[in-house]
Design a protein around this motif. Structure first.
Motif, PDB file in Angstrom:
ATOM      1  N   MET A   1       0.827  -1.200   0.000  1.00  0.00           N
ATOM      2  CA  MET A   1       0.000   0.000   0.000  1.00  0.00           C
ATOM      3  C   MET A   1       0.863   1.252   0.000  1.00  0.00           C
ATOM      4  N   LEU A   2       1.858   1.275   0.878  1.00  0.00           N
ATOM      5  CA  LEU A   2       2.737   2.440   0.970  1.00  0.00           C
ATOM      6  C   LEU A   2       3.538   2.616  -0.314  1.00  0.00           C
ATOM      7  N   SER A   3       4.008   1.505  -0.877  1.00  0.00           N
ATOM      8  CA  SER A   3       4.770   1.565  -2.117  1.00  0.00           C
ATOM      9  C   SER A   3       3.908   2.098  -3.261  1.00  0.00           C
ATOM     10  N   ARG A   4       2.665   1.624  -3.333  1.00  0.00           N
ATOM     11  CA  ARG A   4       1.757   2.103  -4.392  1.00  0.00           C
ATOM     12  C   ARG A   4       1.476   3.585  -4.231  1.00  0.00           C
ATOM     13  N   MET A   5       1.355   4.026  -2.983  1.00  0.00           N
ATOM     14  CA  MET A   5       1.080   5.446  -2.747  1.00  0.00           C
ATOM     15  C   MET A   5       2.271   6.310  -3.161  1.00  0.00           C
ATOM     16  N   ILE A   6       3.478   5.855  -2.838  1.00  0.00           N
ATOM     17  CA  ILE A   6       4.667   6.630  -3.185  1.00  0.00           C
ATOM     18  C   ILE A   6       4.875   6.649  -4.691  1.00  0.00           C
ATOM     19  N   ARG A   7       4.654   5.495  -5.350  1.00  0.00           N
ATOM     20  CA  ARG A   7       4.877   5.391  -6.786  1.00  0.00           C
ATOM     21  C   ARG A   7       3.680   5.842  -7.613  1.00  0.00           C
ATOM     22  N   SER A   8       2.623   6.255  -6.982  1.00  0.00           N
ATOM     23  CA  SER A   8       1.414   6.641  -7.687  1.00  0.00           C
ATOM     24  C   SER A   8       1.633   7.895  -8.536  1.00  0.00           C
ATOM     25  N   PRO A   9       1.017   7.949  -9.703  1.00  0.00           N
ATOM     26  CA  PRO A   9       1.095   9.177 -10.501  1.00  0.00           C
ATOM     27  C   PRO A   9       0.404  10.350  -9.815  1.00  0.00           C
ATOM     28  N   PHE A  10      -0.516  10.044  -8.913  1.00  0.00           N
ATOM     29  CA  PHE A  10      -1.176  11.132  -8.187  1.00  0.00           C
ATOM     30  C   PHE A  10      -0.201  11.818  -7.225  1.00  0.00           C
ATOM     31  N   THR A  11       0.723  11.039  -6.665  1.00  0.00           N
ATOM     32  CA  THR A  11       1.762  11.638  -5.826  1.00  0.00           C
ATOM     33  C   THR A  11       2.654  12.541  -6.677  1.00  0.00           C
ATOM     34  N   ALA A  12       3.024  12.052  -7.850  1.00  0.00           N
ATOM     35  CA  ALA A  12       3.841  12.874  -8.748  1.00  0.00           C
ATOM     36  C   ALA A  12       3.072  14.129  -9.175  1.00  0.00           C
ATOM     37  N   LEU A  13       1.778  13.974  -9.416  1.00  0.00           N
ATOM     38  CA  LEU A  13       0.958  15.126  -9.787  1.00  0.00           C
ATOM     39  C   LEU A  13       0.871  16.124  -8.635  1.00  0.00           C
ATOM     40  N   ALA A  14       0.764  15.627  -7.413  1.00  0.00           N
ATOM     41  CA  ALA A  14       0.726  16.519  -6.248  1.00  0.00           C
ATOM     42  C   ALA A  14       2.044  17.277  -6.105  1.00  0.00           C
ATOM     43  N   ILE A  15       3.156  16.605  -6.359  1.00  0.00           N
ATOM     44  CA  ILE A  15       4.462  17.275  -6.295  1.00  0.00           C
ATOM     45  C   ILE A  15       4.555  18.330  -7.392  1.00  0.00           C
ATOM     46  N   LEU A  16       4.054  18.004  -8.580  1.00  0.00           N
ATOM     47  CA  LEU A  16       4.034  18.982  -9.674  1.00  0.00           C
ATOM     48  C   LEU A  16       3.179  20.190  -9.302  1.00  0.00           C
ATOM     49  N   ALA A  17       1.999  19.943  -8.756  1.00  0.00           N
ATOM     50  CA  ALA A  17       1.113  21.045  -8.357  1.00  0.00           C
ATOM     51  C   ALA A  17       1.750  21.888  -7.262  1.00  0.00           C
ATOM     52  N   LEU A  18       2.404  21.240  -6.340  1.00  0.00           N
ATOM     53  CA  LEU A  18       3.077  21.962  -5.261  1.00  0.00           C
ATOM     54  C   LEU A  18       4.185  22.858  -5.810  1.00  0.00           C
ATOM     55  N   THR A  19       4.976  22.322  -6.715  1.00  0.00           N
ATOM     56  CA  THR A  19       6.062  23.109  -7.305  1.00  0.00           C
ATOM     57  C   THR A  19       5.521  24.298  -8.080  1.00  0.00           C
ATOM     58  N   ILE A  20       4.519  24.067  -8.900  1.00  0.00           N
ATOM     59  CA  ILE A  20       3.943  25.160  -9.686  1.00  0.00           C
ATOM     60  C   ILE A  20       3.255  26.173  -8.774  1.00  0.00           C
ATOM     61  N   GLY A  21       2.592  25.702  -7.724  1.00  0.00           N
ATOM     62  CA  GLY A  21       1.979  26.620  -6.769  1.00  0.00           C
ATOM     63  C   GLY A  21       2.997  27.501  -6.072  1.00  0.00           C
TER      64      GLY A  21
END
Length: 148
Positions: A1-21
């Motif tokens: 579960m933790l691995s899927r959450m870390i590797r999830s594209p939604f996590t990458a999208l959240a990091i992208l949104a955070l950076t752009i924000g």
């Protein structure tokens, strides 16, 4: 579960949104939002710290399949066998085809709506979000075929 959450594209999208924000808040945001800058930076720092803690917990639980915090290779490219390499190849091909058309369209939108200062950052977010969505959809499609 933790691995899927870390590797999830939604996590990458959240990091992208955070950076752009953060970029938006630092360079484009109106002066009326100036008092909120420290809170946004603190929130970003907390999210980054949470991500690092999750990776460390994952690495402690799975010492044979560690995730590197210093690697520049995206987590979605951690192919474990030939099948995953082929699936990643197919997903990357579709993302490439998307960018072939989306970059000129994004440039056109930026040129047309040049009066909106946030438009370049919005285009980056939309292109990045679409990339993760296409990749996630392809991976999911092949993994569901494998199960069914």
């Amino acid at each position: 579960m933790l691995s899927r959450m870390i590797r999830s594209p939604f996590t990458a999208l959240a990091i992208l949104a955070l950076t752009i924000g953060l970029l938006w808040m630092h360079f484009i945001a109106p002066p009326s939002l100036e008092p909120y800058r420290p809170w946004v930076k603190l929130g970003a720092l907390l999210l980054i710290t949470l991500f690092i803690i999750l990776v460390l917990i994952h690495n402690r639980r799975h010492p044979h399949n560690k995730l590197s915090l210093l690697s520049w290779t995206p987590y979605e490219f951690k192919e474990e066998d030939e099948g995953m390499k082929w699936i990643t190849l197919q997903a990357c091909r579709k993302v490439y085809m998307f960018y072939y058309f989306a970059i000129p369209a994004g440039a056109l939108l930026i040129a047309v709506f040049h009066s909106y200062s946030f438009m370049p950052l919005l285009m980056l977010f939309v292109l990045g979000g679409c990339q993760y969505w296409i990749y996630w959809r392809e991976i999911r499609k092949y993994l569901q075929q494998e199960k069914g």
